[in-house]
Design a protein around this motif. Structure first.
Motif, PDB file in Angstrom:
ATOM      1  N   TYR A  24      13.242  19.701   0.206  1.00 26.51           N
ATOM      2  CA  TYR A  24      13.916  18.432   0.497  1.00 26.51           C
ATOM      3  C   TYR A  24      15.223  18.262  -0.271  1.00 26.51           C
ATOM      4  N   GLY A  25      15.628  19.316  -0.996  1.00 27.06           N
ATOM      5  CA  GLY A  25      16.883  19.248  -1.731  1.00 27.06           C
ATOM      6  C   GLY A  25      16.848  18.277  -2.896  1.00 27.06           C
ATOM      7  N   ARG A  26      15.691  18.126  -3.496  1.00 31.04           N
ATOM      8  CA  ARG A  26      15.536  17.214  -4.635  1.00 31.04           C
ATOM      9  C   ARG A  26      15.131  18.018  -5.862  1.00 31.04           C
ATOM     10  N   SER A  27      15.306  17.401  -7.013  1.00 30.40           N
ATOM     11  CA  SER A  27      14.791  18.002  -8.237  1.00 30.40           C
ATOM     12  C   SER A  27      13.280  17.801  -8.272  1.00 30.40           C
ATOM     13  N   ALA A  28      12.612  18.588  -9.102  1.00 32.37           N
ATOM     14  CA  ALA A  28      11.161  18.424  -9.250  1.00 32.37           C
ATOM     15  C   ALA A  28      10.840  17.022  -9.765  1.00 32.37           C
ATOM     16  N   GLU A  29      11.669  16.520 -10.655  1.00 31.48           N
ATOM     17  CA  GLU A  29      11.446  15.176 -11.195  1.00 31.48           C
ATOM     18  C   GLU A  29      11.578  14.117 -10.102  1.00 31.48           C
ATOM     19  N   ALA A  30      12.608  14.236  -9.263  1.00 29.86           N
ATOM     20  CA  ALA A  30      12.793  13.281  -8.164  1.00 29.86           C
ATOM     21  C   ALA A  30      11.633  13.359  -7.174  1.00 29.86           C
ATOM     22  N   GLU A  31      11.169  14.574  -6.896  1.00 32.85           N
ATOM     23  CA  GLU A  31      10.040  14.733  -5.977  1.00 32.85           C
ATOM     24  C   GLU A  31       8.774  14.136  -6.575  1.00 32.85           C
ATOM     25  N   HIS A  32       8.585  14.323  -7.868  1.00 33.05           N
ATOM     26  CA  HIS A  32       7.438  13.740  -8.571  1.00 33.05           C
ATOM     27  C   HIS A  32       7.460  12.224  -8.436  1.00 33.05           C
ATOM     28  N   ARG A  33       8.631  11.620  -8.638  1.00 36.28           N
ATOM     29  CA  ARG A  33       8.755  10.155  -8.487  1.00 36.28           C
ATOM     30  C   ARG A  33       8.409   9.731  -7.064  1.00 36.28           C
ATOM     31  N   ARG A  34       8.917  10.487  -6.068  1.00 36.78           N
ATOM     32  CA  ARG A  34       8.662  10.125  -4.675  1.00 36.78           C
ATOM     33  C   ARG A  34       7.184  10.211  -4.340  1.00 36.78           C
ATOM     34  N   ILE A  35       6.518  11.246  -4.827  1.00 34.51           N
ATOM     35  CA  ILE A  35       5.082  11.408  -4.575  1.00 34.51           C
ATOM     36  C   ILE A  35       4.303  10.264  -5.216  1.00 34.51           C
ATOM     37  N   LEU A  36       4.626   9.931  -6.450  1.00 36.45           N
ATOM     38  CA  LEU A  36       3.931   8.823  -7.120  1.00 36.45           C
ATOM     39  C   LEU A  36       4.158   7.503  -6.386  1.00 36.45           C
ATOM     40  N   GLU A  37       5.396   7.253  -5.991  1.00 37.99           N
ATOM     41  CA  GLU A  37       5.702   6.016  -5.266  1.00 37.99           C
ATOM     42  C   GLU A  37       4.942   5.945  -3.950  1.00 37.99           C
ATOM     43  N   SER A  38       4.935   7.039  -3.228  1.00 35.65           N
ATOM     44  CA  SER A  38       4.244   7.075  -1.943  1.00 35.65           C
ATOM     45  C   SER A  38       2.741   6.855  -2.109  1.00 35.65           C
ATOM     46  N   ALA A  39       2.171   7.480  -3.123  1.00 38.96           N
ATOM     47  CA  ALA A  39       0.720   7.381  -3.329  1.00 38.96           C
ATOM     48  C   ALA A  39       0.298   6.017  -3.851  1.00 38.96           C
ATOM     49  N   LEU A  40       1.135   5.391  -4.656  1.00 38.43           N
ATOM     50  CA  LEU A  40       0.703   4.172  -5.342  1.00 38.43           C
ATOM     51  C   LEU A  40       1.270   2.889  -4.753  1.00 38.43           C
ATOM     52  N   LEU A  41       2.383   2.968  -4.058  1.00 34.49           N
ATOM     53  CA  LEU A  41       3.013   1.741  -3.568  1.00 34.49           C
ATOM     54  C   LEU A  41       3.116   1.673  -2.056  1.00 34.49           C
ATOM     55  N   LYS A  42       2.463   2.595  -1.343  1.00 30.99           N
ATOM     56  CA  LYS A  42       2.542   2.554   0.118  1.00 30.99           C
ATOM     57  C   LYS A  42       1.881   1.271   0.626  1.00 30.99           C
ATOM     58  N   PRO A  43       2.299   0.818   1.783  1.00 31.61           N
ATOM     59  CA  PRO A  43       1.735  -0.426   2.319  1.00 31.61           C
ATOM     60  C   PRO A  43       0.215  -0.360   2.474  1.00 31.61           C
ATOM     61  N   LYS A  44      -0.409  -1.490   2.244  1.00 28.69           N
ATOM     62  CA  LYS A  44      -1.867  -1.596   2.391  1.00 28.69           C
ATOM     63  C   LYS A  44      -2.249  -1.394   3.854  1.00 28.69           C
ATOM     64  N   LYS A  45      -3.324  -0.681   4.084  1.00 30.34           N
ATOM     65  CA  LYS A  45      -3.800  -0.486   5.451  1.00 30.34           C
ATOM     66  C   LYS A  45      -4.325  -1.804   5.994  1.00 30.34           C
ATOM     67  N   LYS A  46      -4.158  -1.987   7.295  1.00 28.49           N
ATOM     68  CA  LYS A  46      -4.673  -3.189   7.945  1.00 28.49           C
ATOM     69  C   LYS A  46      -6.192  -3.127   8.007  1.00 28.49           C
ATOM     70  N   SER A  47      -6.809  -4.291   7.885  1.00 26.47           N
ATOM     71  CA  SER A  47      -8.255  -4.363   8.097  1.00 26.47           C
ATOM     72  C   SER A  47      -8.511  -4.252   9.596  1.00 26.47           C
ATOM     73  N   PHE A  48      -9.762  -4.001   9.967  1.00 27.95           N
ATOM     74  CA  PHE A  48     -10.124  -3.917  11.379  1.00 27.95           C
ATOM     75  C   PHE A  48      -9.792  -5.232  12.084  1.00 27.95           C
ATOM     76  N   THR A  49     -10.069  -6.345  11.430  1.00 24.65           N
ATOM     77  CA  THR A  49      -9.779  -7.664  12.008  1.00 24.65           C
ATOM     78  C   THR A  49      -8.288  -7.829  12.232  1.00 24.65           C
ATOM     79  N   GLU A  50      -7.465  -7.433  11.246  1.00 22.05           N
ATOM     80  CA  GLU A  50      -6.013  -7.542  11.397  1.00 22.05           C
ATOM     81  C   GLU A  50      -5.509  -6.662  12.540  1.00 22.05           C
ATOM     82  N   ALA A  51      -6.089  -5.462  12.667  1.00 22.72           N
ATOM     83  CA  ALA A  51      -5.693  -4.566  13.750  1.00 22.72           C
ATOM     84  C   ALA A  51      -6.031  -5.178  15.114  1.00 22.72           C
TER      85      ALA A  51
END
Length: 77
Positions: A24-51
């Protein structure tokens, strides 16, 4: 911004991180940040009722009547 130090990481993981970062043309540190952000701050999944509530109104019950082979209609009430 805070700093994060991760110790005792298997060399295979470090190499995989570096390879992925390079793809992705990023440093390992930048990729590490992106992975952590994606894993920890991604949007909450909808409940079945919300869906279910998000499904648009597509017609009336009569639109979904089943016509049997003998020509009779099954009405779902």
């Amino acid at each position: 911004m805070a700093n994060l130090i991760v110790r005792n990481i298997d060399e295979k993981i470090v190499n995989a991180l570096k390879a992925r970062a390079g793809q992705y043309g990023r440093s390992a540190e930048a990729e590490h940040r992106r992975i952590l952000e994606s894993a920890l701050l991604k949007p909450k999944k909808k409940s079945f009722t919300e869906a279910l509530k998000s499904i648009p109104n597509t017609g009336t019950d009569s639109d979904f009547e089943r016509i049997n082979d003998d020509g009779d209609r099954d009405v779902f009430n």
